[in-house]
Design a protein around this motif. Structure first.
Motif, mmCIF file in Angstrom:
data_model
loop_
_atom_site.group_PDB
_atom_site.id
_atom_site.type_symbol
_atom_site.label_atom_id
_atom_site.label_comp_id
_atom_site.label_asym_id
_atom_site.label_seq_id
_atom_site.Cartn_x
_atom_site.Cartn_y
_atom_site.Cartn_z
ATOM 1 N N GLU A 1 35.499 16.728 8.681
ATOM 2 C CA GLU A 1 36.613 16.882 7.677
ATOM 3 C C GLU A 1 37.576 15.721 8.012
ATOM 4 O O GLU A 1 38.271 15.153 6.965
ATOM 5 N N VAL A 2 37.707 15.100 9.068
ATOM 6 C CA VAL A 2 38.412 13.699 9.388
ATOM 7 C C VAL A 2 38.016 12.722 8.536
ATOM 8 O O VAL A 2 38.660 11.943 8.133
ATOM 9 N N ARG A 3 36.580 12.587 8.706
ATOM 10 C CA ARG A 3 36.018 11.472 7.936
ATOM 11 C C ARG A 3 36.010 11.615 6.504
ATOM 12 O O ARG A 3 36.181 10.519 5.917
ATOM 13 N N ILE A 4 35.968 12.816 6.151
ATOM 14 C CA ILE A 4 35.886 12.807 4.487
ATOM 15 C C ILE A 4 37.433 12.887 3.969
ATOM 16 O O ILE A 4 37.746 11.942 3.134
ATOM 17 N N HIS A 5 38.481 13.440 4.735
ATOM 18 C CA HIS A 5 40.124 13.214 4.165
ATOM 19 C C HIS A 5 40.654 12.260 5.006
ATOM 20 O O HIS A 5 42.022 12.221 4.773
ATOM 21 N N ASN A 6 40.225 11.532 5.936
ATOM 22 C CA ASN A 6 40.986 10.572 6.750
ATOM 23 C C ASN A 6 42.012 11.211 7.792
ATOM 24 O O ASN A 6 42.140 10.755 8.717
ATOM 25 N N ARG A 7 42.496 12.440 7.392
ATOM 26 C CA ARG A 7 43.758 13.115 8.184
ATOM 27 C C ARG A 7 43.446 14.562 8.194
ATOM 28 O O ARG A 7 43.094 15.236 7.167
ATOM 29 N N VAL A 8 43.425 15.315 9.299
ATOM 30 C CA VAL A 8 43.609 16.732 9.270
ATOM 31 C C VAL A 8 44.847 17.178 10.292
ATOM 32 O O VAL A 8 45.195 16.379 10.960
ATOM 33 N N LEU A 9 45.274 18.574 10.114
ATOM 34 C CA LEU A 9 46.286 18.868 10.735
ATOM 35 C C LEU A 9 45.724 20.175 11.714
ATOM 36 O O LEU A 9 44.364 20.837 11.414
ATOM 37 N N PHE A 10 46.065 20.213 13.004
ATOM 38 C CA PHE A 10 45.557 21.542 13.626
ATOM 39 C C PHE A 10 45.672 22.792 13.155
ATOM 40 O O PHE A 10 44.682 23.323 13.165
ATOM 41 N N THR A 11 46.674 23.129 12.314
ATOM 42 C CA THR A 11 46.717 24.412 11.891
ATOM 43 C C THR A 11 45.676 24.590 10.601
ATOM 44 O O THR A 11 45.147 25.775 10.634
ATOM 45 N N ASP A 12 45.472 23.723 9.886
ATOM 46 C CA ASP A 12 44.335 23.695 8.819
ATOM 47 C C ASP A 12 42.937 24.045 9.383
ATOM 48 O O ASP A 12 42.191 24.941 8.834
ATOM 49 N N LEU B 1 49.329 -1.776 -8.407
ATOM 50 C CA LEU B 1 49.887 -0.949 -7.412
ATOM 51 C C LEU B 1 48.761 -0.229 -6.781
ATOM 52 O O LEU B 1 48.010 0.552 -7.453
ATOM 53 N N LEU B 2 48.592 -0.259 -5.559
ATOM 54 C CA LEU B 2 47.784 0.134 -4.609
ATOM 55 C C LEU B 2 48.461 1.194 -3.608
ATOM 56 O O LEU B 2 49.137 0.759 -2.927
ATOM 57 N N SER B 3 47.946 2.405 -3.367
ATOM 58 C CA SER B 3 48.416 3.243 -2.313
ATOM 59 C C SER B 3 47.595 2.833 -1.165
ATOM 60 O O SER B 3 46.702 1.690 -1.092
ATOM 61 N N GLY B 4 47.524 3.561 -0.004
ATOM 62 C CA GLY B 4 46.919 3.304 1.357
ATOM 63 C C GLY B 4 45.430 4.142 1.364
ATOM 64 O O GLY B 4 44.987 4.478 0.103
ATOM 65 N N GLY B 5 44.836 3.951 2.255
ATOM 66 C CA GLY B 5 43.495 4.728 2.575
ATOM 67 C C GLY B 5 42.328 3.673 2.674
ATOM 68 O O GLY B 5 42.566 2.619 2.069
ATOM 69 N N THR B 6 41.241 3.946 2.967
ATOM 70 C CA THR B 6 40.318 3.017 3.297
ATOM 71 C C THR B 6 39.402 2.600 2.208
ATOM 72 O O THR B 6 38.866 1.605 2.013
ATOM 73 N N THR B 7 39.411 3.659 0.737
ATOM 74 C CA THR B 7 38.781 2.964 -0.147
ATOM 75 C C THR B 7 39.608 2.038 -0.867
ATOM 76 O O THR B 7 38.936 0.868 -1.284
ATOM 77 N N ASN B 8 40.863 2.094 -0.764
ATOM 78 C CA ASN B 8 41.842 1.023 -1.477
ATOM 79 C C ASN B 8 41.699 -0.237 -0.808
ATOM 80 O O ASN B 8 41.954 -1.437 -1.278
ATOM 81 N N MET B 9 41.583 0.133 0.549
ATOM 82 C CA MET B 9 41.479 -1.222 1.584
ATOM 83 C C MET B 9 40.180 -1.843 1.191
ATOM 84 O O MET B 9 40.146 -3.394 1.082
ATOM 85 N N GLU B 10 39.138 -1.173 0.810
ATOM 86 C CA GLU B 10 37.925 -1.722 0.289
ATOM 87 C C GLU B 10 38.210 -2.673 -1.025
ATOM 88 O O GLU B 10 37.680 -3.645 -1.435
ATOM 89 N N ILE B 11 39.052 -1.955 -1.916
ATOM 90 C CA ILE B 11 39.096 -2.508 -3.185
ATOM 91 C C ILE B 11 40.051 -3.809 -3.062
ATOM 92 O O ILE B 11 39.718 -4.746 -3.648
ATOM 93 N N LEU C 1 50.846 -0.872 4.754
ATOM 94 C CA LEU C 1 50.574 -2.108 5.311
ATOM 95 C C LEU C 1 49.153 -2.761 5.526
ATOM 96 O O LEU C 1 48.943 -3.762 5.252
ATOM 97 N N PRO C 2 48.283 -1.872 6.048
ATOM 98 C CA PRO C 2 46.674 -2.336 6.102
ATOM 99 C C PRO C 2 46.324 -3.090 4.695
ATOM 100 O O PRO C 2 45.770 -4.012 4.791
ATOM 101 N N VAL C 3 46.877 -2.318 3.339
ATOM 102 C CA VAL C 3 46.354 -3.051 2.320
ATOM 103 C C VAL C 3 46.878 -4.239 2.021
ATOM 104 O O VAL C 3 46.396 -5.147 1.541
ATOM 105 N N ALA C 4 48.211 -4.432 2.311
ATOM 106 C CA ALA C 4 48.841 -5.755 2.040
ATOM 107 C C ALA C 4 48.360 -6.930 3.030
ATOM 108 O O ALA C 4 48.012 -7.876 2.831
ATOM 109 N N VAL C 5 47.870 -6.587 4.205
ATOM 110 C CA VAL C 5 47.215 -7.321 5.094
ATOM 111 C C VAL C 5 45.767 -7.831 4.423
ATOM 112 O O VAL C 5 45.400 -9.066 4.348
ATOM 113 N N GLN C 6 45.006 -6.969 4.106
ATOM 114 C CA GLN C 6 43.981 -7.099 3.197
ATOM 115 C C GLN C 6 44.132 -8.346 1.970
ATOM 116 O O GLN C 6 43.514 -9.280 1.725
#
Length: 249
Positions: free
Chosen positions: A13-24, A95-105, A122-127
């Motif tokens: 779940e973490v790998r697919i969605h990048n983030r998860v919540l304890f409750t979910d 305009l690019l939001s965040g995330g690993t796919t957009n970092m690759e773009i 911030l990570p996308v801006a650095v790229q």
């Protein structure tokens, strides 16, 4: 379910969605939140994910120093990025939001393409800063510690004052019926502002995020102009999206 099986589900779940919540995750696995908290603590100690307040994030989610092998489905995300950059033209405002796919773009943008890129990430801006002909404008505001994306009123106000040619909107979950959704309320508000600030909305997403839904809605599916996955547009996994008349790339 055995502990090892439970922890594997958490990792998936973490790998697919990048983030998860304890409750979910607790609800998904029908166990207590305390059990999930202990599992995530162990996985974090083993450096398989990063424990954050209320949940966990993938190791590559907000870390531009992460090794490539730690980014989930990197090959598929690279395939998506190659498709995405074909939509770029010299002189565009992007305009690019965040995330690993957009970092690759951002990483794959041709070095001599003259464009202006806005991003709250911030990570996308650095790229993007590695591209000498790309003008980089950071959408500022309070930084989310987990996603390293600017959130809140300052960022939204800045987005309200621009109208870009194309937006690459990072996807957590996308579904034909429920549209684009996320579980982080602050990120949802930023993404809504990004949509309003854009003439064209492109959704780059690995296919594993298709047909999934989170708790907060960003937009209906018909708001998306182009959906990019690693699959060919004719792939049977995209049938529902083809039937919904979504343009696929």
């Amino acid at each position: 379910m055995l502990k090892a099986e439970r922890q594997q589900v958490i990792l998936n779940e973490v790998r697919i969605h990048n983030r998860v919540l304890f409750t979910d995750i607790a609800e998904l696995l029908s166990v207590s939140v305390d059990t999930i908290r202990r599992d995530i603590k162990e996985l974090s100690a083993a450096k398989k994910l990063k424990k954050v307040h209320g949940g966990a994030i993938s190791l590559g989610f907000n870390n531009y120093h992460v090794e490539n092998h730690e980014i989930y489905a990197l090959e598929n995300k690279s395939r998506i990025a190659k498709k995405a950059i074909t939509l770029l033209k010299s002189g565009q405002v992007v305009l690019l939001s965040g995330g690993t796919t957009n970092m690759e773009i951002a990483r794959m943008i041709p070095p001599h393409l003259k464009i202006t890129c806005f991003t709250p990430s911030l990570p996308v801006a650095v790229q993007l800063m590695a591209k000498s002909d790309v003008e980089v404008i950071l959408v500022g505001g309070k930084l989310s510690r987990d996603s390293q994306i600017a959130i809140g009123g300052c960022a939204i106000n800045m987005l309200n004052d621009i109208k870009v040619d194309i937006c690459f909107l990072g996807i957590n979950s996308i579904d034909v019926k429920n549209g684009v959704t996320d579980f982080d309320w602050d990120i949802v508000q930023i993404k809504k502002a990004m949509i309003n600030a854009s003439k064209k909305i492109v959704a780059p997403s690995i296919s594993e995020k298709l047909n999934s839904t989170q708790r907060f809605k960003i937009c209906d599916l018909d708001t998306i102009d182009v959906l990019i996955t690693e699959l060919e547009p004719e792939d049977d996994k995209l049938r529902d999206f083809r039937d919904a008349k979504v343009k696929l790339l």
